[in-house]
Design an enzyme around this catalytic site. Structure first.
Site, PDB file in Angstrom:
ATOM      1  N   GLY A 270      -6.628  15.147   1.693  1.00  0.00           N
ATOM      2  CA  GLY A 270      -5.423  15.730   1.131  1.00  0.00           C
ATOM      3  C   GLY A 270      -4.977  17.019   1.786  1.00  0.00           C
TER       4      GLY A 270
ATOM      5  N   VAL B 118      -7.015  14.159   5.827  1.00  0.00           N
ATOM      6  CA  VAL B 118      -8.447  14.333   5.539  1.00  0.00           C
ATOM      7  C   VAL B 118      -8.593  15.015   4.178  1.00  0.00           C
ATOM      8  CG1 VAL B 118     -10.627  15.316   6.325  1.00  0.00           C
ATOM      9  CG2 VAL B 118      -8.962  14.474   7.992  1.00  0.00           C
TER      10      VAL B 118
ATOM     11  N   ARG C 142       1.561  18.756  13.839  1.00  0.00           N
ATOM     12  CA  ARG C 142       0.336  17.950  13.878  1.00  0.00           C
ATOM     13  C   ARG C 142      -0.761  18.533  12.988  1.00  0.00           C
ATOM     14  NH1 ARG C 142      -3.372  17.324  18.380  1.00  0.00           N
ATOM     15  NH2 ARG C 142      -4.443  15.321  18.226  1.00  0.00           N
TER      16      ARG C 142
ATOM     17  N   ASN D  35     -10.590  16.116  16.520  1.00  0.00           N
ATOM     18  CA  ASN D  35      -9.859  17.386  16.496  1.00  0.00           C
ATOM     19  C   ASN D  35     -10.195  18.328  17.651  1.00  0.00           C
ATOM     20  OD1 ASN D  35      -8.357  16.901  14.188  1.00  0.00           O
ATOM     21  ND2 ASN D  35      -9.798  17.887  12.806  1.00  0.00           N
TER      22      ASN D  35
ATOM     23  N   ASP E  64       7.386  12.132  24.918  1.00  0.00           N
ATOM     24  CA  ASP E  64       8.759  11.634  25.067  1.00  0.00           C
ATOM     25  C   ASP E  64       9.338  12.314  26.302  1.00  0.00           C
ATOM     26  OD1 ASP E  64      11.430  11.000  24.966  1.00  0.00           O
ATOM     27  OD2 ASP E  64      11.847  12.109  23.131  1.00  0.00           O
TER      28      ASP E  64
ATOM     29  N   ASP F 135      -4.888  20.342   1.869  1.00  0.00           N
ATOM     30  CA  ASP F 135      -5.625  21.435   1.224  1.00  0.00           C
ATOM     31  C   ASP F 135      -6.068  22.529   2.192  1.00  0.00           C
ATOM     32  OD1 ASP F 135      -7.557  20.126   2.679  1.00  0.00           O
ATOM     33  OD2 ASP F 135      -8.834  19.632   0.970  1.00  0.00           O
TER      34      ASP F 135
ATOM     35  N   HIS G 112      -2.915  16.413  10.343  1.00  0.00           N
ATOM     36  CA  HIS G 112      -4.380  16.328  10.389  1.00  0.00           C
ATOM     37  C   HIS G 112      -5.011  16.930   9.139  1.00  0.00           C
ATOM     38  CE1 HIS G 112      -5.603  15.107  14.658  1.00  0.00           C
ATOM     39  NE2 HIS G 112      -4.316  14.820  14.535  1.00  0.00           N
ATOM     40  N   ASP G 113      -4.317  17.865   8.501  1.00  0.00           N
ATOM     41  CA  ASP G 113      -4.812  18.419   7.241  1.00  0.00           C
ATOM     42  C   ASP G 113      -4.687  17.382   6.131  1.00  0.00           C
ATOM     43  OD1 ASP G 113      -5.726  20.279   5.326  1.00  0.00           O
ATOM     44  OD2 ASP G 113      -3.675  20.848   4.835  1.00  0.00           O
TER      45      ASP G 113
ATOM     46  N   HIS H 207       6.148  11.975  17.569  1.00  0.00           N
ATOM     47  CA  HIS H 207       5.801  11.986  18.992  1.00  0.00           C
ATOM     48  C   HIS H 207       7.029  12.169  19.889  1.00  0.00           C
ATOM     49  CE1 HIS H 207       1.562   9.956  18.646  1.00  0.00           C
ATOM     50  NE2 HIS H 207       1.635  11.153  18.086  1.00  0.00           N
ATOM     51  N   THR H 208       8.179  12.379  19.290  1.00  0.00           N
ATOM     52  CA  THR H 208       9.363  12.721  20.085  1.00  0.00           C
ATOM     53  C   THR H 208       9.242  14.135  20.654  1.00  0.00           C
ATOM     54  OG1 THR H 208      11.779  12.736  20.096  1.00  0.00           O
ATOM     55  CG2 THR H 208      10.731  13.618  18.140  1.00  0.00           C
TER      56      THR H 208
ATOM     57  N   ASP I  11      14.507  14.169  18.406  1.00  0.00           N
ATOM     58  CA  ASP I  11      15.559  13.147  18.329  1.00  0.00           C
ATOM     59  C   ASP I  11      14.911  11.765  18.224  1.00  0.00           C
ATOM     60  OD1 ASP I  11      14.539  12.744  20.860  1.00  0.00           O
ATOM     61  OD2 ASP I  11      16.390  13.300  21.926  1.00  0.00           O
TER      62      ASP I  11
END
Length: 318
Positions: free
Chosen positions: A72, A70, A62, A94, A238, A74, A66-67, A193-194, A246
């Site tokens: 690119g 926003v 994640r 965040n 999940d 970086d 999230h990097d 999100h698995t 999976d």
């Protein structure tokens, strides 16, 4: 006149070559000579962190997302706030949400001791995301390397660019489209999100007020997510196979067992239903599409060449 045309043509060709050169600066063997042990070092530390705490794999995956979303890929997400600088960690999308910074610190410390000033924090995030998926039994892919680290961050862009778990399908599609990612790639990436967990605060409305949810599933979630209080109580995204990367997430959606509103939107009578159904029965197709989408996401606006810097400490600008 012809000399002007010739000059224009030459300049245009140079522009195209430079554009291709900038893109070509990311390569899979970027550290082959400058830090040959970089990738194995990252893999080892990530693996140990995930064994120690299963949730960490999802957290590291994640962080990369999230990097990249926003400004690119970086490593701007890693910068701490200071008295004169507001980073992205404290933005509402965040705060109390992204985590795993200590693992990135450990990786950075180790690679700095091996190869000072060579391996970027942005590349560490990209490799750690891949290694986290692999640690959970998921697909692997070749990570393109050579990103450099930003000297700025944007708290405001976090709140406009990170998709919300409350979004409807059309909003999700347009959110990803702004990053050059298709609806198909959005669904593939949602498959992350698995693994991972969600805070009660972010799915309370769904389990108490929505009807497109399996009733027994909603009841089970309510046991750990009261109608008031317990905002930070966690539930697996999940529930069927929370520590396996999976296609269980997609099987959940087909059975109306999506935890977030945004999850179930992917299978709710809309344009992405057929893709979810395919993934729910064909894990190989999901794996291939997810890996390709991760490579594409990892190429979002990287800093290369002499842009940015290679931070010595991922939490602060040199």
């Amino acid at each position: 006149m012809s000399s002007h045309s010739h000059l224009y043509g030459t300049c245009f060709i140079m522009f195209l070559l430079l554009s291709k050169l900038a893109f070509a600066q990311l390569s899979s063997n970027h550290y082959a000579n400058t830090c040959p042990k970089a990738l194995s070092t990252i893999k080892s530390i990530v693996h140990n962190a995930v064994v120690k705490e299963h949730r960490m794999g999802a957290s590291l995956l994640r962080l990369h997302f999230h990097d990249c979303f926003v400004n690119g890929c970086d490593a701007s997400v890693l910068l701490d706030d200071t008295s004169s600088f507001t980073g992205e960690k404290s933005a509402s999308a965040n705060v109390n949400s992204i985590r795993g910074f200590e693992v990135i610190d450990s990786v950075k410390s180790e690679v700095e001791s091996l190869c000072p000033g060579v391996v970027s924090c942005a590349d560490i995030l990209a490799v750690a995301a891949r290694d986290s998926v692999v640690a959970f039994g998921g697909p692997s892919w070749t990570v393109q390397l050579g990103r450099r680290d930003s000297t700025t961050a944007s708290s405001s862009a976090v709140n406009t660019d990170i998709p919300s778990p409350l979004m409807d399908l059309n909003d999700l599609i347009s959110n990803f489209a702004k990053k050059g990612l298709s609806a198909k790639e959005m669904v593939s990436l949602s498959g992350a999100h698995t693994i991972g967990q969600a805070r009660c605060l972010l799915f309370r409305q769904r389990i108490y007020n929505e009807t497109n949810i399996d009733s027994e599933f909603a009841t089970s979630l309510k046991s750990n997510c009261p109608s008031s209080g317990g905002d930070d109580n966690l539930s697996s995204l999940d529930a069927t196979s929370p520590v396996l990367f999976d296609n269980g997430y997609f099987r959940d959606l087909v059975n109306n067992k999506g935890v977030f509103h945004s999850d179930q939107q992917l299978f709710n009578g809309g344009s992405t239903d057929s893709q979810v159904t395919t993934y729910s029965t064909n894990i190989g197709t999901f794996y291939a599409d997810f890996a390709n989408a991760m490579v594409k996401m990892g190429n979002l606006s990287p800093l290369t060449g002499t842009d940015g810097q290679i931070r010595t400490n991922c939490r602060k600008i040199n």
